[in-house]
Write a protein that holds these residues in place. Structure first.
Motif, mmCIF file in Angstrom:
data_model
loop_
_atom_site.group_PDB
_atom_site.id
_atom_site.type_symbol
_atom_site.label_atom_id
_atom_site.label_comp_id
_atom_site.label_asym_id
_atom_site.label_seq_id
_atom_site.Cartn_x
_atom_site.Cartn_y
_atom_site.Cartn_z
ATOM 1 N N ILE A 120 -1.176 -3.441 -2.882
ATOM 2 C CA ILE A 120 -2.227 -2.783 -2.172
ATOM 3 C C ILE A 120 -2.207 -1.487 -2.149
ATOM 4 C CG2 ILE A 120 -0.938 -2.782 0.025
ATOM 5 C CD1 ILE A 120 -3.375 -3.138 1.563
ATOM 6 N N SER A 121 -3.425 -0.804 -2.417
ATOM 7 C CA SER A 121 -3.451 0.633 -2.137
ATOM 8 C C SER A 121 -4.450 1.333 -1.004
ATOM 9 C CB SER A 121 -4.188 1.198 -3.607
ATOM 10 O OG SER A 121 -3.339 0.977 -4.599
ATOM 11 N N VAL A 122 -3.997 1.998 -0.139
ATOM 12 C CA VAL A 122 -4.666 2.497 0.812
ATOM 13 C C VAL A 122 -4.912 4.033 0.647
ATOM 14 C CG1 VAL A 122 -4.887 2.438 3.395
ATOM 15 C CG2 VAL A 122 -3.703 0.724 2.329
ATOM 16 N N ALA A 123 -6.145 4.345 0.892
ATOM 17 C CA ALA A 123 -6.658 5.831 1.304
ATOM 18 C C ALA A 123 -7.314 6.040 2.564
ATOM 19 C CB ALA A 123 -7.313 6.374 0.099
ATOM 20 N N VAL A 124 -6.747 6.835 3.238
ATOM 21 C CA VAL A 124 -7.192 7.104 4.814
ATOM 22 C C VAL A 124 -7.076 8.564 5.315
ATOM 23 C CG1 VAL A 124 -5.058 6.503 5.917
ATOM 24 C CG2 VAL A 124 -6.991 6.177 7.240
ATOM 25 N N THR A 125 -7.914 8.823 5.887
ATOM 26 C CA THR A 125 -7.880 10.242 6.431
ATOM 27 C C THR A 125 -7.391 10.247 7.713
ATOM 28 O OG1 THR A 125 -9.912 10.730 5.276
ATOM 29 C CG2 THR A 125 -9.121 12.298 7.061
ATOM 30 N N ALA A 126 -5.942 10.992 7.935
ATOM 31 C CA ALA A 126 -5.417 11.053 9.430
ATOM 32 C C ALA A 126 -4.937 12.595 9.374
ATOM 33 C CB ALA A 126 -4.012 10.037 9.064
ATOM 34 N N GLU A 127 -4.888 13.025 10.591
ATOM 35 C CA GLU A 127 -4.486 14.468 11.096
ATOM 36 C C GLU A 127 -5.295 15.463 10.072
ATOM 37 O OE1 GLU A 127 -0.315 14.313 11.038
ATOM 38 O OE2 GLU A 127 -0.395 12.863 12.825
ATOM 39 N N GLU A 128 -6.332 15.200 9.575
ATOM 40 C CA GLU A 128 -7.280 15.841 8.754
ATOM 41 C C GLU A 128 -6.453 16.039 7.399
ATOM 42 O OE1 GLU A 128 -7.456 19.903 10.751
ATOM 43 O OE2 GLU A 128 -8.695 19.108 12.203
ATOM 44 N N GLN A 129 -5.973 14.888 6.844
ATOM 45 C CA GLN A 129 -5.383 14.835 5.561
ATOM 46 C C GLN A 129 -5.819 13.577 4.995
ATOM 47 O OE1 GLN A 129 -1.257 15.822 6.183
ATOM 48 N NE2 GLN A 129 -1.607 18.010 5.499
ATOM 49 N N LYS A 130 -5.977 13.450 3.720
ATOM 50 C CA LYS A 130 -6.285 12.385 2.886
ATOM 51 C C LYS A 130 -4.990 11.810 2.445
ATOM 52 C CE LYS A 130 -9.567 9.823 0.866
ATOM 53 N NZ LYS A 130 -10.909 9.390 1.500
ATOM 54 N N VAL A 131 -4.646 10.545 2.958
ATOM 55 C CA VAL A 131 -3.349 9.998 2.845
ATOM 56 C C VAL A 131 -3.269 8.770 1.902
ATOM 57 C CG1 VAL A 131 -1.503 9.006 3.946
ATOM 58 C CG2 VAL A 131 -2.631 10.902 5.198
ATOM 59 N N THR A 132 -2.218 8.667 0.909
ATOM 60 C CA THR A 132 -2.391 7.716 0.083
ATOM 61 C C THR A 132 -1.242 6.808 0.294
ATOM 62 O OG1 THR A 132 -3.497 8.889 -1.651
ATOM 63 C CG2 THR A 132 -2.298 6.780 -2.611
ATOM 64 N N LEU A 133 -1.329 5.627 0.348
ATOM 65 C CA LEU A 133 -0.320 4.621 0.766
ATOM 66 C C LEU A 133 -0.359 3.363 -0.335
ATOM 67 C CD1 LEU A 133 -0.717 4.119 4.748
ATOM 68 C CD2 LEU A 133 0.847 5.698 3.623
ATOM 69 N N LYS A 134 0.623 2.769 -0.777
ATOM 70 C CA LYS A 134 0.884 1.658 -1.647
ATOM 71 C C LYS A 134 2.095 0.802 -1.322
ATOM 72 C CE LYS A 134 -0.722 4.713 -5.631
ATOM 73 N NZ LYS A 134 -2.027 3.885 -5.778
ATOM 74 N N GLY A 135 1.841 -0.460 -1.856
ATOM 75 C CA GLY A 135 2.879 -1.137 -1.288
ATOM 76 C C GLY A 135 2.418 -2.842 -1.537
ATOM 77 N N CYS A 136 3.128 -3.738 -0.977
ATOM 78 C CA CYS A 136 2.751 -5.353 -0.920
ATOM 79 C C CYS A 136 1.849 -5.703 0.166
ATOM 80 C CB CYS A 136 4.198 -5.883 -1.055
ATOM 81 S SG CYS A 136 5.309 -5.393 -2.361
ATOM 82 N N ALA A 137 1.188 -6.751 0.018
ATOM 83 C CA ALA A 137 0.419 -7.253 1.157
ATOM 84 C C ALA A 137 0.185 -8.674 0.853
ATOM 85 C CB ALA A 137 -0.725 -6.493 1.222
ATOM 86 N N SER A 138 0.155 -9.659 1.813
ATOM 87 C CA SER A 138 -0.568 -10.917 1.825
ATOM 88 C C SER A 138 -1.938 -11.043 1.449
ATOM 89 C CB SER A 138 -0.197 -11.447 3.335
ATOM 90 O OG SER A 138 1.167 -11.572 3.580
ATOM 91 N N LYS A 139 -2.322 -12.101 0.871
ATOM 92 C CA LYS A 139 -3.361 -12.467 0.159
ATOM 93 C C LYS A 139 -4.609 -12.411 1.347
ATOM 94 C CE LYS A 139 -6.262 -15.794 -2.306
ATOM 95 N NZ LYS A 139 -6.497 -17.059 -2.965
#
Length: 220
Positions: free
Chosen positions: A136-155
């Protein structure tokens, strides 16, 4: 004659009453005011127990609401610095979602690997566990910043991301070892805050924001 039979059938059909369920979606504080609501005919009553673990510290949330059958699943998301486990239950009688659920289990390593972001480095690899069979790849705006997260996820978690854009998130999943790209997107918000990835220095407030975002995406 056929029209008469049809009319009689409609008249004699038992009245379909809306299903009543407890409704309680946690807010930023982790708590909510529980109410009851009438649910659409295609939904059921649902409860969810979510447990996040970050560096030995746990954050727990319990929610209840009307859900569709595809939102009834057990699974987890592992972003390296935090792993979140979901345990859900669905039922089909009035106010049947009153009980608190036990915590879900993660499971043992399954041999799959995905990229994760540690500080500003998204080339680190992460071993997936249990039914985490997607990257999984997640890009989210939090605390006025664009945050990128990556990892594993269930289907089934990846299957419930259709509302992500409503909450300002970009979520994508893929199947296959290390398929979620080691590079980070160079993106900014309209106010042009800095873009960064998230690692072990993530604040508790940001963790809560991202965790609640995942819940909103899954149960909207």
């Amino acid at each position: 004659m056929q029209i008469l039979v049809l009319i009689l059938g409609i008249v004699l059909l038992p009245k379909v009453c809306p299903l009543k369920c407890y409704d309680c979606i946690p807010g930023p504080s982790g708590s909510c005011n529980e109410t009851t609501r009438e649910c659409p005919s295609y939904t059921q009553c649902g409860s969810v127990k979510m447990t996040s673990n970050m560096g030995g510290s746990e954050f727990k949330l319990t929610g209840r609401t009307c859900v569709t059958p595809d939102q009834c699943f057990n699974g987890s998301v592992n972003l390296g610095f935090v792993q979140t486990v979901f345990n859900t239950m669905c039922c089909t009688s009035d106010l049947c979602n009153s009980q608190d659920l036990p915590e879900g289990s993660i499971g043992s390593p399954n041999g799959r690997k995905c990229f994760q972001c540690v500080e500003n480095d998204c080339t680190k690899t992460l071993s997936c566990s249990g039914n985490e069979d997607y990257c999984i790849s997640v890009a989210v705006t939090a605390e006025e910043q664009k945050v990128t997260l990556k990892g594993c996820a269930s289907k089934l978690i990846c299957s419930n991301t259709q509302y992500a854009e409503i909450f300002g998130a970009e979520i994508s999943c893929c199947q296959g070892d290390l398929c979620n790209s080691a590079s980070t997107a160079d993106t900014t918000t309209t106010s042009q805050p800095s873009s960064k990835t998230v690692g072990t220095t993530t604040s508790a407030g940001l963790l809560v924001f991202v965790t609640l975002l995942i819940i909103l995406v899954l149960f909207s």
